[in-house]
Design an enzyme around this catalytic site. Structure first.
Site, PDB file in Angstrom:
ATOM      1  CG  ASP A   1      -1.991   0.967   0.971  1.00 16.15           C
ATOM      2  OD1 ASP A   1      -2.239   1.434  -0.037  1.00 16.15           O
ATOM      3  OD2 ASP A   1      -2.775   1.265   2.151  1.00 16.15           O
TER       4      ASP A   1
ATOM      5  CG  ASN B   1      -7.645  -2.186  -5.938  1.00 13.23           C
ATOM      6  OD1 ASN B   1      -6.654  -2.969  -5.823  1.00 13.23           O
ATOM      7  ND2 ASN B   1      -7.883  -1.361  -5.011  1.00 13.23           N
TER       8      ASN B   1
HETATM    9  C1  FPP Z   1      -1.772   0.322  -3.316  1.00 10.52           C
HETATM   10  O1  FPP Z   1      -1.457   1.473  -3.177  1.00 10.52           O
HETATM   11  C2  FPP Z   1      -1.340  -0.605  -4.649  1.00 10.52           C
HETATM   12  C3  FPP Z   1      -2.330  -1.068  -5.332  1.00 10.52           C
HETATM   13  C4  FPP Z   1      -3.489  -1.061  -5.430  1.00 10.52           C
HETATM   14  C5  FPP Z   1      -1.574  -1.596  -6.660  1.00 10.52           C
HETATM   15  C6  FPP Z   1      -0.458  -2.589  -6.338  1.00 10.52           C
HETATM   16  C7  FPP Z   1       0.581  -2.834  -7.279  1.00 10.52           C
HETATM   17  C8  FPP Z   1       1.555  -2.703  -7.431  1.00 10.52           C
HETATM   18  C9  FPP Z   1       2.880  -2.524  -6.469  1.00 10.52           C
HETATM   19  C10 FPP Z   1       2.421  -2.462  -9.065  1.00 10.52           C
HETATM   20  C11 FPP Z   1       2.946  -3.807  -9.301  1.00 10.52           C
HETATM   21  C12 FPP Z   1       2.413  -5.081  -9.115  1.00 10.52           C
HETATM   22  C13 FPP Z   1       3.059  -6.174  -9.798  1.00 10.52           C
HETATM   23  C14 FPP Z   1       2.676  -7.549  -9.347  1.00 10.52           C
HETATM   24  C15 FPP Z   1       3.648  -5.857 -10.956  1.00 10.52           C
HETATM   25  P1  FPP Z   1      -2.539   2.752  -3.249  1.00 10.52           P
HETATM   26  O2  FPP Z   1      -2.469   3.130  -4.836  1.00 10.52           O
HETATM   27  O3  FPP Z   1      -3.697   2.337  -2.716  1.00 10.52           O
HETATM   28  O4  FPP Z   1      -1.746   3.778  -2.586  1.00 10.52           O
HETATM   29  P2  FPP Z   1      -2.466   4.960  -1.745  1.00 10.52           P
HETATM   30  O5  FPP Z   1      -3.194   4.305  -0.764  1.00 10.52           O
HETATM   31  O6  FPP Z   1      -1.426   5.756  -1.083  1.00 10.52           O
HETATM   32  O7  FPP Z   1      -3.477   5.606  -2.775  1.00 10.52           O
END
Ligand code: FPP
Length: 239
Positions: free
Chosen positions: A17, A65
């Site tokens: 996250d 998501n």
């Molecule tokens: C959460 O951060 C992250 C995600 C929903 C996506 C996770 C994806 C990756 C790490 C990219 C790569 C993965 C692979 C397997 C290639 P957020 O966007 O919710 O962060 P925030 O809470 O700060 O908005």
């Protein structure tokens, strides 16, 4: 049952996250953070063998998501496709066996094909088992498992009396994996957000403030090392 995990966690699960906040704090679009996050995925997977972590499960995209903007969702899907294409050779060479969990039905056919191919080409590997949760939700997984279980009962392949804590997990997406010993969540949120609900019943949790794109091999090693000293009792008394 009392068990001291002197050998460290065999299975670590991570809720990655903080990509969005990491990018926003730099005045960049959220996808910039996801790309930085993908580079960390590679770093953490390659760190596993040295740390004695045999199974790594990462939460890449949840069933919730889809509520994000269309730009972010399609950017993430493109990132997953490109990640598979770009990293396949490296994953094979590193001895990584890749599996995907989650519901593939809603995913783009091209992405599903790449996922199937990556699973097939890494099938013989056993150095690290990487499981990527993509369109995954713990409740959705239990609901899908229950549906299949009910079909087996209806067709006479399973007796209702035989449904128990051993038989039910055979219907989960994670049926071939051990339960996670340790679940890490980055970015300061102390929630499990529908991740591995059944499987994490006895897991240790580690919530850290670091945003996922700042997570590193060193931080991972520190957390894994700390876990090794913990005494896990699985509901039993200390000795
Ligand atoms: C959460 O951060 C992250 C995600 C929903 C996506 C996770 C994806 C990756 C790490 C990219 C790569 C993965 C692979 C397997 C290639 P957020 O966007 O919710 O962060 P925030 O809470 O700060 O908005």
């Amino acid at each position: 049952m009392t068990q001291t995990t002197a050998g460290g966690p065999q299975h670590v699960a991570i809720i990655m996250d903080g990509n969005g906040r990491w990018a926003t704090s730099r005045g960049r679009p959220r996808l910039f953070g996801h790309h930085a996050g993908a580079r960390r995925v590679k770093e953490i997977v390659t760190a596993c063998p040295d740390l004695g972590v045999k199974y790594l499960t990462i939460f890449a995209f949840s069933t919730e998501n889809w509520k994000r903007t269309q730009t972010e969702v399609s950017g993430l899907m493109t990132l997953f496709r490109r990640f598979i294409v770009r990293e396949t050779r490296g994953l094979v060479n590193e001895g990584v066996r890749v599996r995907f969990i989650g519901d593939r039905v809603q995913l783009d056919k091209k992405l599903v094909k790449l996922m199937d191919e990556l699973e097939a080409v890494t099938e013989g590997n056993d150095r690290v088992h990487l499981t990527v949760a993509l369109n995954y939700g713990g409740r959705d997984e239990v609901a899908r498992a229950t549906r299949r279980l009910a079909q087996d009962v209806a067709s006479g392949n399973l007796e209702p009396d035989d449904i128990n804590e051993e038989t039910l997990p055979k219907y989960l997406d994670t049926c071939v994996l051990p339960d996670p010993d340790l679940v890490i969540r980055t970015s300061g949120e102390a929630r499990i957000s529908n991740f591995l609900l059944w499987q994490s019943a006895y897991a240790e949790y580690e919530f850290i403030d670091t945003l996922w794109p700042d997570f590193s091999r060193d931080i991972f090693g520190h957390i894994v090392g700390k876990f090794s000293g913990r005494n896990r009792r699985f509901g039993g008394a200390s000795v």
